[in-house]
Design a protein around this motif. Structure first.
Motif, short mmCIF file in Angstrom:
data_model
loop_
_atom_site.label_atom_id
_atom_site.label_comp_id
_atom_site.label_asym_id
_atom_site.label_seq_id
_atom_site.Cartn_x
_atom_site.Cartn_y
_atom_site.Cartn_z
N UNK A 1 0.86 -1.20 0.00
CA UNK A 1 0.00 0.00 0.00
C UNK A 1 0.89 1.24 0.00
N UNK A 2 0.62 2.13 -0.91
CA UNK A 2 1.42 3.35 -1.05
C UNK A 2 1.13 4.29 0.11
N UNK A 3 2.19 4.92 0.63
CA UNK A 3 2.03 5.85 1.73
C UNK A 3 1.26 7.08 1.27
N UNK A 4 0.34 7.54 2.16
CA UNK A 4 -0.47 8.72 1.83
C UNK A 4 0.35 9.99 2.04
N UNK A 5 0.28 10.88 1.08
CA UNK A 5 0.97 12.18 1.15
C UNK A 5 -0.11 13.25 1.21
N UNK A 6 0.00 14.11 2.21
CA UNK A 6 -1.02 15.15 2.39
C UNK A 6 -0.97 16.11 1.22
N UNK A 7 -2.12 16.76 0.97
CA UNK A 7 -2.23 17.63 -0.20
C UNK A 7 -1.29 18.82 -0.11
N UNK A 8 -0.99 19.28 1.12
CA UNK A 8 -0.10 20.44 1.26
C UNK A 8 1.30 20.13 0.76
N UNK A 9 1.73 18.86 0.85
CA UNK A 9 3.04 18.47 0.33
C UNK A 9 2.96 17.98 -1.12
N UNK A 10 1.88 17.26 -1.42
CA UNK A 10 1.76 16.68 -2.75
C UNK A 10 1.59 17.75 -3.81
N UNK A 11 0.82 18.78 -3.50
CA UNK A 11 0.55 19.84 -4.48
C UNK A 11 1.28 21.13 -4.09
N UNK A 12 2.46 20.97 -3.50
CA UNK A 12 3.25 22.14 -3.17
C UNK A 12 3.79 22.76 -4.45
N UNK A 13 3.69 24.06 -4.63
CA UNK A 13 4.15 24.67 -5.89
C UNK A 13 5.63 24.41 -6.13
N UNK A 14 5.95 24.10 -7.40
CA UNK A 14 7.33 23.85 -7.79
C UNK A 14 7.87 24.93 -8.69
N UNK A 15 7.03 25.83 -9.17
CA UNK A 15 7.45 26.93 -10.03
C UNK A 15 6.83 28.22 -9.52
N UNK A 16 7.37 29.34 -9.99
CA UNK A 16 6.81 30.63 -9.59
C UNK A 16 5.37 30.78 -10.05
N UNK A 17 5.07 30.19 -11.20
CA UNK A 17 3.72 30.33 -11.75
C UNK A 17 2.68 29.64 -10.87
N UNK A 18 3.06 28.58 -10.21
CA UNK A 18 2.09 27.82 -9.42
C UNK A 18 1.91 28.35 -8.00
N UNK A 19 2.66 29.36 -7.63
CA UNK A 19 2.47 29.97 -6.30
C UNK A 19 1.15 30.74 -6.29
N UNK A 20 0.36 30.54 -5.24
CA UNK A 20 -1.00 31.09 -5.17
C UNK A 20 -0.99 32.41 -4.40
N UNK A 21 -1.50 33.47 -5.03
CA UNK A 21 -1.79 34.72 -4.34
C UNK A 21 -0.59 35.56 -3.96
N UNK A 22 0.61 35.32 -4.50
CA UNK A 22 1.78 36.13 -4.16
C UNK A 22 2.49 36.61 -5.43
#
Length: 720
Positions: A1-22
């Motif tokens: 069974x694959x370990x669960x990764x919380x959404x805050x880490x899984x969908x953490x922005x990796x580029x400047x474009x994906x940063x929300x609201x800054x």
């Protein structure tokens, strides 16, 4: 069974474009990289969960990317890089028709060896330090030692220090020199949630970026993106409520989203969010306002009981009511509806209910709820305190309508009820009412004197030219402020109370007074016109009696028999009487002889002592203060002057109050009309004694008897 990764880490922005609201931060950093104007130290400030550490990692990854090194710093064209090294070119530029002229945002490629090492947490060029657990001078010294070594691969070594405000002052001071003059390959990125704890010397060496709280709409959009990626059906109201409760932090919103998905499964509903997060729904407040608008107190109290049965805190209910009233207030104007951060469905309900509530009701309700919020903590019975607020709100509409009818109704003034006073310009009303010197109100703006009152009552003669000019000036003069009349009951009157008594009936009729100007012999009766006894008296013609005006009682009515408060006429009459008495006393005092006199008969000391003793005993029945002043040995000199010595200036003032009556009676009984009394204050002599405190006495006795100090210490006594 694959370990669960919380959404805050899984969908953490990796580029400047994906940063929300800054966007203001990411755009500045991208321009700094493109123009090669990178600072040596950055300070990222802002609340939790807004992307400070994320932006620090993206910046560290981007400045070491091989594509940025070749294209920006080496100046090689994109087409040349595609031909030579296609593995370091971003995918967006590989598929472009004209890559050299295609505008793009500067981002890390994510494919080079440096980017891959960063993504795998295996990069030797990025060092993260948690200042919360490494806040000593030794930790900073170890960091400074690492800065001495240049990077083996790439251009920059980036040091990210999180929660930098936790460093001690000594650690900050040890870090200053390295932060101010680091090597060319070292870049420091400091992150903190409490900027005010950073010392000014650190702030002056960094470029400061303030991160904002993320807007509700931006958080909701990101939650919608995560729900789509995870194939979760979520209601828009549910996502909006999660965004509101996150309070501007994206990490908090993602954590609550994971919790709700775990509870409800693949279908996230609004009711599930309310139930699981224990949130007071909008529905409670809409029902509350509907019951208050219809003055349904029973439904209001039952709603409060339902809220308490569901386990909600009363204070949260009061705060939520204030927020709901604020939302209705901003929805009264279509321009301010955008200030309400709710979903479209909820906003439509707000607008609909705001149209049914008046502005006066909303403002008054918001005032009452705010007052309840401030006094909630001090209330002993908090539920009763909230219920009392709801009772006031339930009948607030009726009270507002009653106040409007009261101010608008013409009959309210005649009934003596409260009314709004309107200021009338004196120029608009030429017939100004002015008080006369004797208390009589004259309607034409001129004051009648006592001598002309009788004439003005029977006929209205033509005013003189000077009087006309005075009347004209008075009509255009500014109105005097209304005098403040004291009320016996202690309650200030807010309106004019109509009197049932006739003020003109209580006025003292003006009579002429004649004064004796020629002295007469002592054996005869005093004359009136200055004639001698036996002559025909010459009397002045009596003034004609005042003719009563229509509707007024005859002037012979007793004064003040049926009045509760003195009228203006009575008050003026009493003032005139007091002024006459003061003038008489002054005349008596001024009439006393002054200066040396010759040829005066000698004073019989026995007679003087007897009369003085009689007057002293009579004064004893009036005041003991007067008795103590007069109970002294006195003696008159050849100038008929008695020197009376008193103890203090207060006794001197007391004697001057009854001086005129006492001196007149002394002269009459003793038979010496030139007698006078001169008062002087006896000068006190210093005796050299002073008051001693208990401590002074103890010190004196201790010096005399040293055993007292040891006894005081053993028994634990004090000076008192």
């Amino acid at each position: 069974m694959e370990n669960f990764v919380v959404s805050a880490r899984k969908y953490r922005p990796a580029t400047f474009r994906s940063v929300v609201g800054q966007q203001h931060v990411t755009t500045t950093l991208q321009n700094a990289i493109a123009s090669q104007h990178l600072a040596q130290a950055f300070l990222f400030c802002g609340p939790r969960g807004v992307g400070k550490t994320t932006c620090a990692r993206i910046l560290a990854k981007t400045i070491n990317c091989e594509f940025v090194e070749e294209h920006v710093r080496q100046g090689r064209k994109v087409s040349e890089l595609i031909a030579a090294q296609p593995t370091i070119v971003p995918d967006a530029l590989l598929t472009a028709a004209d890559p050299d002229n295609t505008p793009f945002e500067l981002e890390a490629c994510g494919k080079c060896s440096s980017c891959r090492a960063f993504q795998e947490n295996a990069s030797f060029n990025v060092h993260e330090l948690d200042a919360a657990s490494n806040n000593s001078v030794e930790d900073i010294r170890s960091l400074v030692e690492q800065v001495r070594y240049a990077p083996q691969q790439g251009r920059y070594k980036v040091y990210i220090i999180d929660e930098v405000h936790m460093l001690s002052n000594a650690a900050f001071n040890a870090f200053l020199k390295t932060l101010e003059e680091p090597p060319g390959y070292a870049i420091f990125i400091l992150a903190t949630t409490e900027r005010h704890k950073i010392i000014p010397t650190i702030l002056s060496r960094c470029q400061v970026f303030d991160f904002n709280r993320i807007k509700v709409d931006d958080i909701r959009g990101h939650l919608r993106y995560v729900a789509t990626e995870e194939q979760i059906q979520a209601e828009d109201d549910a996502l909006h409520l999660l965004a509101q409760k996150a309070d501007g932090g994206l990490r908090d919103a993602l954590s609550m989203f994971d919790q709700m998905v775990t509870f409800s499964g693949q279908h996230l509903r609004y009711q599930d969010v309310i139930q699981n997060l224990h949130i007071l729904d909008y529905e409670y407040y809409f029902r509350l306002i509907d019951a208050l608008l219809t003055e349904n107190l029973s439904a209001t109290l039952l709603l409060l009981e339902e809220v308490m049965q569901n386990g909600f805190d009363l204070h949260n209910f009061v705060v939520g009511t204030a927020e709901h009233l604020r939302g209705l207030l901003v929805c009264k104007d279509p321009v301010t509806v955008q200030l309400l951060e709710v979903s479209d469905n909820i906003r439509a309900r707000y607008v609909q209910q705001a149209q049914a509530a008046s502005l006066a009701f909303l403002l008054s309700s918001l005032n009452l709820v705010s007052l309840c919020d401030r006094e909630f903590k001090q209330a002993k019975n908090q539920r009763l305190h909230v219920e009392l607020m709801l009772m006031k709100l339930a009948y607030l509409n009726g009270a507002v309508q009653f106040a409007r009818d009261l101010n608008a109704g013409p009959a309210s003034a005649s009934n003596g009820e409260a009314k709004k006073k309107s200021s009338v310009s004196p120029a608009a009303t030429p017939n100004t009412v002015a008080p006369a010197p004797n208390g009589q109100l004259v309607a034409d703006g001129t004051a009648e004197t006592p001598a002309t009152y009788a004439k003005s009552s029977s006929q209205a003669p033509e005013p003189l030219k000077s009087e006309k000019q005075e009347t004209k000036n008075l009509a255009h003069a500014p109105a005097d402020p209304e005098p403040i009349v004291p009320v016996e009951s202690g309650v200030e009157e807010l309106h004019d109370t109509p009197s049932i008594e006739d003020e003109t009936a209580t006025q003292v009729p003006t009579t002429g007074q004649l004064r004796d100007t020629v002295p007469h012999i002592e054996t005869g009766r005093p004359s009136i016109a200055g004639h001698e006894p036996g002559q025909t008296p010459v009397t002045a013609a009596p003034l004609p009696p005042p003719v009563p005006k229509p509707g007024m009682p005859p002037p012979g009515k007793p004064l003040g028999l049926g009045t509760k408060l003195p009228g203006l006429g009575q008050m003026s009459a009493m003032k005139a009487q007091l002024a006459q008495q003061a003038a008489a006393n002054k005349v008596t005092t001024e009439a006393e002889p002054s200066g040396p006199a010759t040829g005066l008969p000698a004073i019989d000391d026995a007679t003087l002592q007897r009369v003085w003793q009689e007057l002293t005993e009579e004064r004893k029945a009036v005041s003991m203060m007067h008795y103590s002043i007069l109970k002294r040995p006195v003696q008159a000199n050849d100038q008929h002057l008695i020197l009376l010595q008193v103890d203090n200036p207060v006794q001197e003032d007391q004697f001057n109050e009854f001086r005129a009556d006492f001196l007149g009676e002394l002269r009459r009984r003793s038979g010496y009309p030139r007698l006078s009394v001169q008062v002087s204050v006896v000068e006190r002599q210093e005796t050299g004694r002073k008051l001693y405190t208990a401590t002074d006495k103890l010190e004196y006795l201790t010096e005399k008897y040293p055993m007292l100090a040891e006894m005081k210490q053993r028994l634990g006594l004090d000076a008192d």
